[in-house]
Design an enzyme around this catalytic site. Structure first.
Site, PDB file in Angstrom:
ATOM      1  N   ALA A 207       0.781  -1.071   0.085  1.00 35.23           N
ATOM      2  CA  ALA A 207       0.110  -0.262   0.009  1.00 35.23           C
ATOM      3  C   ALA A 207       1.011   1.136  -0.053  1.00 35.23           C
ATOM      4  CB  ALA A 207      -0.967   0.102   1.177  1.00 35.23           C
ATOM      5  N   HIS A 208       0.494   2.155  -1.071  1.00 37.31           N
ATOM      6  CA  HIS A 208       1.441   3.331  -0.837  1.00 37.31           C
ATOM      7  C   HIS A 208       0.734   4.631  -1.296  1.00 37.31           C
ATOM      8  CE1 HIS A 208       1.494   2.225  -5.218  1.00 37.31           C
ATOM      9  NE2 HIS A 208       2.017   3.628  -5.510  1.00 37.31           N
ATOM     10  N   ARG A 209      -0.573   4.472  -2.021  1.00 36.23           N
ATOM     11  CA  ARG A 209      -1.088   5.389  -2.690  1.00 36.23           C
ATOM     12  C   ARG A 209      -1.503   6.611  -1.642  1.00 36.23           C
ATOM     13  NH1 ARG A 209      -1.947   5.449  -8.039  1.00 36.23           N
ATOM     14  NH2 ARG A 209      -1.581   3.329  -8.856  1.00 36.23           N
TER      15      ARG A 209
END
Length: 365
Positions: A207-209
């Site tokens: 997860a990075h957004r």
């Protein structure tokens, strides 16, 4: 310097773009001269000892060293530093990949030079203009003279926008590398042994957004999604630095193990490839990882409401669940069982996209 119609100036800026260039450069250099420019948007030292070594990919001819920054800061720095380089080299064409700030910066410099522009991965659309990547794709496609599409869906998107006359379907160059490096990763990576994992006994999450991790309430929902997935199989979670920082602010990292989530440091390409190929499933908000899971015949839950890789959803291997924990269990029940084989290789070019890109560029030049 006199402009050379057979010189292609290729602009890359991060690891995925180096991977894409690795699939194309060798084939392109058989047909034309290439000058490879690394903007420095992102640097991964593993590129040196994996991609250059295994694929005999040439090192960058020029490096701009722009470093990190906001979208506007990075794009402005690329414009300032790339423009004089293009004026010096006077290439016959400028080639960009994907949808990053380096892609946009390269396209704007080409338009102003002017130099004919080639866009690899043209026509990708998620339908969400709030994503910076979506805006980058649309602007770059509007400026490009040669649009090289990964899929028939991308070609249809361009046809709807009246741009298909300049478009060619080549297949997906990332798929070339995934198909090549999968067996190499299985042989060279010991990530399963290091993390004490059994094949098909775990899921892997990323997860990075910013839209998912910057807002504390949305990040709590994201952790709840991973917790629900962990009820089916323990979740290994290579934590992006941005996400780790936000979890630290919430004091949530220490509570992950009791929820079935093992947080680890970000992994290099071979380790991550091996992890995905051995996983029972993938949970992610990354566009690239959706596709890599599909290529590895690993089911995927995507923590977004839309995707540019619609083929993964249409084929039944990817479920869009957003940040809805209650959607996890029914989505998992609908995904293919471990051991099934996805149609990804056929849909994405059967590992020959790099050859087709180079041939299309050479013909266009």
């Amino acid at each position: 310097m006199e402009r050379s119609g057979r010189t292609v100036l290729t602009v890359v800026g991060n690891r995925p773009q180096f991977i894409k260039a690795a699939a194309v450069s060798a084939h392109l250099r058989e047909r034309a001269e290439e000058v490879l420019v690394h903007t420095g948007q992102h640097y991964d030292p593993e590129l040196s000892d994996v991609f250059f070594e295994q694929l005999e990919m040439p090192a960058p001819d020029r490096e701009l060293g722009i470093g990190s920054g906001s979208h506007s800061e990075q794009t402005a720095a690329i414009l300032t530093r790339l423009e004089p380089l293009v004026a010096e080299i006077e290439p016959g064409a400028l080639l960009v990949y994907g949808d990053t700030n380096s892609t946009l910066g390269g396209a704007l410099v080409a338009a102003k030079a002017p130099v004919p522009l080639i866009h690899v991965e043209a026509g990708m659309r998620s339908g969400n203009r709030a994503m910076p990547e979506e805006l980058n794709r649309m602007v770059v496609d509007s400026l490009a003279g040669l649009l090289l599409c990964s899929t028939e869906t991308a070609l249809r998107n361009l046809r709807d926008e009246g741009r298909d006359e300049q478009a060619v379907v080549t297949g997906d160059v990332m798929a070339d590398i995934a198909l090549t490096f999968g067996p190499i990763a299985d042989q060279r990576s010991d990530v399963l042994e290091r993390l004490d994992l059994e094949p098909r006994g775990f899921s892997v999450a990323t997860a990075h957004r910013p839209g998912n991790v910057d807002d504390p309430e949305r990040l709590r929902l994201l952790v709840d999604v991973l917790s629900r997935a962990a009820q089916a199989a323990p979740v290994v979670f290579p934590v992006h630095p941005r996400t780790r920082s936000r979890l630290d602010e919430m004091r949530a990292l220490d509570g992950l193990p009791e929820r079935g989530i093992t947080a680890v440091e970000p992994l290099g390409y071979l380790d991550m490839t091996r992890l995905v190929r051995a996983a029972r499933g993938v949970i992610t908000d990354s566009g690239g990882l959706q596709k890599e899971a599909f290529l590895a015949s690993v089911p995927c839950l995507t923590m977004r409401e839309e995707t540019e890789w619609v083929e993964t959803v249409e084929a039944g291997w990817n479920k869009l669940i957003g940040l809805r924990p209650e959607a996890v269990e029914p989505a998992l029940a609908e995904l293919p069982a471990p051991g099934a084989t996805s149609p990804a290789a056929e849909l994405y070019g059967e590992g020959r996209a790099g050859e087709r890109v180079a041939a299309a560029v050479a013909e266009w030049l």
